[in-house]
Design a protein around this motif. Structure first.
Motif, PDB file in Angstrom:
ATOM      1  N   CYS A  99       0.850  -1.197   0.000  1.00  0.00           N
ATOM      2  CA  CYS A  99       0.000   0.000   0.000  1.00  0.00           C
ATOM      3  C   CYS A  99       0.880   1.238   0.000  1.00  0.00           C
ATOM      4  O   CYS A  99       1.833   1.329   0.763  1.00  0.00           O
ATOM      5  N   CYS A 124       0.103   3.100   3.761  1.00  0.00           N
ATOM      6  CA  CYS A 124       0.577   2.587   5.045  1.00  0.00           C
ATOM      7  C   CYS A 124       1.671   1.549   4.886  1.00  0.00           C
ATOM      8  O   CYS A 124       2.226   1.071   5.884  1.00  0.00           O
ATOM      9  N   CYS A 126      -6.966  -0.880   0.351  1.00  0.00           N
ATOM     10  CA  CYS A 126      -6.026  -1.482   1.294  1.00  0.00           C
ATOM     11  C   CYS A 126      -6.802  -2.158   2.428  1.00  0.00           C
ATOM     12  O   CYS A 126      -7.806  -1.629   2.910  1.00  0.00           O
ATOM     13  N   CYS A 159      -5.702   0.304   5.813  1.00  0.00           N
ATOM     14  CA  CYS A 159      -6.027   1.743   5.918  1.00  0.00           C
ATOM     15  C   CYS A 159      -7.155   2.165   4.986  1.00  0.00           C
ATOM     16  O   CYS A 159      -7.562   3.333   4.995  1.00  0.00           O
TER      17      CYS A 159
HETATM   18 ZN   LIG Z   1      -2.792   0.863   3.569  1.00  0.00          ZN
END
Ligand SMILES: [Zn+2]
Lengths: 203, 305
Positions: free
Chosen positions: A7, A10, A27, A30
């Motif tokens: 991702c 994050c 994701c 997040c």
């Molecule tokens: Zn993420």
């Protein structure tokens, strides 16, 4: 075609399954969108460019500001402003304003529409690259539009001397500025050289 | 394959709703354009052409049309009419002023004016000349012949014709007095067909119309009257300060007054007042209004100067 991706937000490494058309990857941690190329790059660029092209006409046709003072009024469109500057001998400023507020926005909008529409064609690949290079060169100059808007705002500040109200042109013009900015930000230049199979996934 | 990698979370796949909603942006842009055009069609006032002999002080794309002190329109262009006799002034009126584009509306140019007796249009020295209008109530039209002079405001009045040998200091809008009170004004004058008389058109306000009788006497009250007597010294008299510079006339009605003057009645305008007329003091009932008919209140601004 399962893949393992990280991702961008994050950093979580995760597994991505089959992505059907019209779907996006989110994701697992997040919930931000995971993308390989700018999201919907082609669509967004095209939509914003077309909107800007539509509003380009009222922005030049309608007055930017209307000033009223006692028995007099003054309406100025962009072009009238440029003409007035030219007639006052301010050739450089006049040319600069013409380029930044009339010529380059038109060029940029037309260029972006050309690129996004012809992206699938195997021909004209070189032309697309040239157009994109040109857009990149004129882009910083487009920021002068904002200066022009600032002048408009300072005119409004003249309110104590004359009644100044913004015309339809200034609303349209501000929209054109914002829309062309959005169009350029949405465009992912990597689409220019992506092979056709990949283009279809990321565009 | 996915079984081989342990503990990896699986990313979620969701429908992308943004793709189609993105096209709302160009749609909104088109809607804005359509709104602009429709607004101009629905709420666009009429564009009128006013023909002036002299458009001095007006500027295309700059001067305005004002009514009762507010802006109601803008002057778009000034062109010489085809015959070269007139200047065609094209003005775009605003939507609220659309009813001013009617036959009978009188347009004139307000300029700074300093003449004997009055100073007017002082603001235009700073602001530039503008066009103003006195509304009419005829059918709609888009072409007008501009007045060269501000017209008299329309008020209910009776019109009289006065014949005199010499105009003296009378001019349009010179006042007419009855016992020192202004009851009317001169509207215009011209020479009679045989050039022997000056024909003066005047009007008396409806409220004061009963004062004018068929045997009333009119005299020219302009200028200053000198009376030099051996024992009384020099006596200087004038009807009012205004008549000294702008001229004026006065009238008196005898005690045995005749029928009320009708619209268009003709009188002789004497050059001087006779002493006998000063003593006339008839009782005349004003506001002789028939029952059921309301008294028309006159405009608060009787004399625009
Ligand atoms: Zn993420």
């Amino acid at each position: 075609m399962d893949k393992v991706v990280a991702c961008q937000t994050c950093g979580l490494v995760q597994e991505v399954g089959e992505v059907p058309k019209g779907c996006v990857i989110k994701c697992a941690r997040c919930h931000f969108q995971i993308f390989h190329r700018n999201v919907d790059s082609r669509m967004r660029t095209l939509a914003f460019s077309i909107a800007a092209a539509i509003l380009y006409f009222p922005s030049n046709f309608y007055p930017i500001v209307t000033a009223e003072y006692e028995g007099q009024y003054n309406q100025t469109t962009i072009f009238q402003g440029i003409k007035a500057l030219w007639e006052h001998g301010q050739y450089f400023i006049s040319g600069l304003v013409f380029c930044t507020s009339m010529f380059t926005p038109a060029l940029k909008i037309a260029g972006l529409i050309f690129i996004t529409l012809t992206l699938d064609w195997t021909r004209w690949k070189k032309a697309r690259t040239y157009v994109f290079k040109t857009i990149r060169i004129i882009d910083p100059w487009n920021m002068l539009e904002v200066f022009l808007l600032a002048i408009g705002v300072s005119l409004v500040e003249m309110g104590e001397v004359a009644t100044v109200h913004p015309g339809r042109g200034v609303l349209s013009f501000a929209s054109v500025v914002v829309l062309t900015l959005l169009a350029t930000f949405s465009f992912d230049p990597r689409l220019l050289w992506d092979p056709p199979e990949e283009k279809r996934i990321y565009e | 394959m996915s079984e081989k990698i342990h503990g990896l979370p699986k990313a979620k796949i969701e429908r992308n709703y943004l793709t189609w909603s993105l096209w709302m942006v160009p749609l909104a842009a088109a809607a804005v354009c359509v709104y602009f055009v429709l607004h101009d069609i629905v709420f666009g006032g009429p564009t009128i052409t006013i023909y002036f002999q002299n458009a001095d002080g007006l500027q295309a794309q700059n001067s305005m049309v004002k009514f009762r002190g507010i802006n109601i329109g803008e002057i778009e262009s000034l062109k010489l009419a085809k015959d070269g006799e007139f200047v065609a002034v094209r003005a775009k009126l605003g939507f609220p002023a659309r009813n001013l584009a009617r036959q009978g509306s009188i347009f004139w140019i307000v300029r700074p004016e300093v003449k004997l007796g009055s100073i007017s249009g002082l603001r235009t020295i700073v602001s530039g000349n503008y066009i103003t209008v006195q509304p009419g109530d005829g059918p709609r039209t888009n072409a007008f012949v501009g007045a060269e002079q501000p017209p008299l405001p329309p008020i209910p009045a009776i019109q009289l014709t006065l014949l005199t040998g010499n105009l003296d200091s009378l001019e349009p809008q010179s006042p007419i007095f009855y016992r020192g009170i202004q009851v009317g004004e001169v509207m215009g004058f011209h020479l009679s067909d045989d050039a022997r008389d000056v024909v003066v058109e005047a009007r008396i306000r409806e409220d004061y119309a009963p004062l004018v009788r068929m045997n009333s006497q009119f005299w020219n009250a302009g200028g200053i009257n000198f009376h030099a007597g051996l024992f009384s010294g020099i006596e200087i008299s004038a009807e009012s300060a205004e008549t000294v510079v702008s001229g004026g006339m006065a009238f008196a009605t005898p005690p045995d007054y005749g029928p009320p003057a009708t619209n268009g009645a003709v009188f002789t305008l004497n050059e001087k007042e006779k002493d006998e007329w000063k003593t006339w003091n008839p009782a005349i009932q004003l506001h002789n209004v028939p029952e059921g008919k309301t008294i028309k209140t006159s405009l608060p601004q009787f004399n625009p100067r």
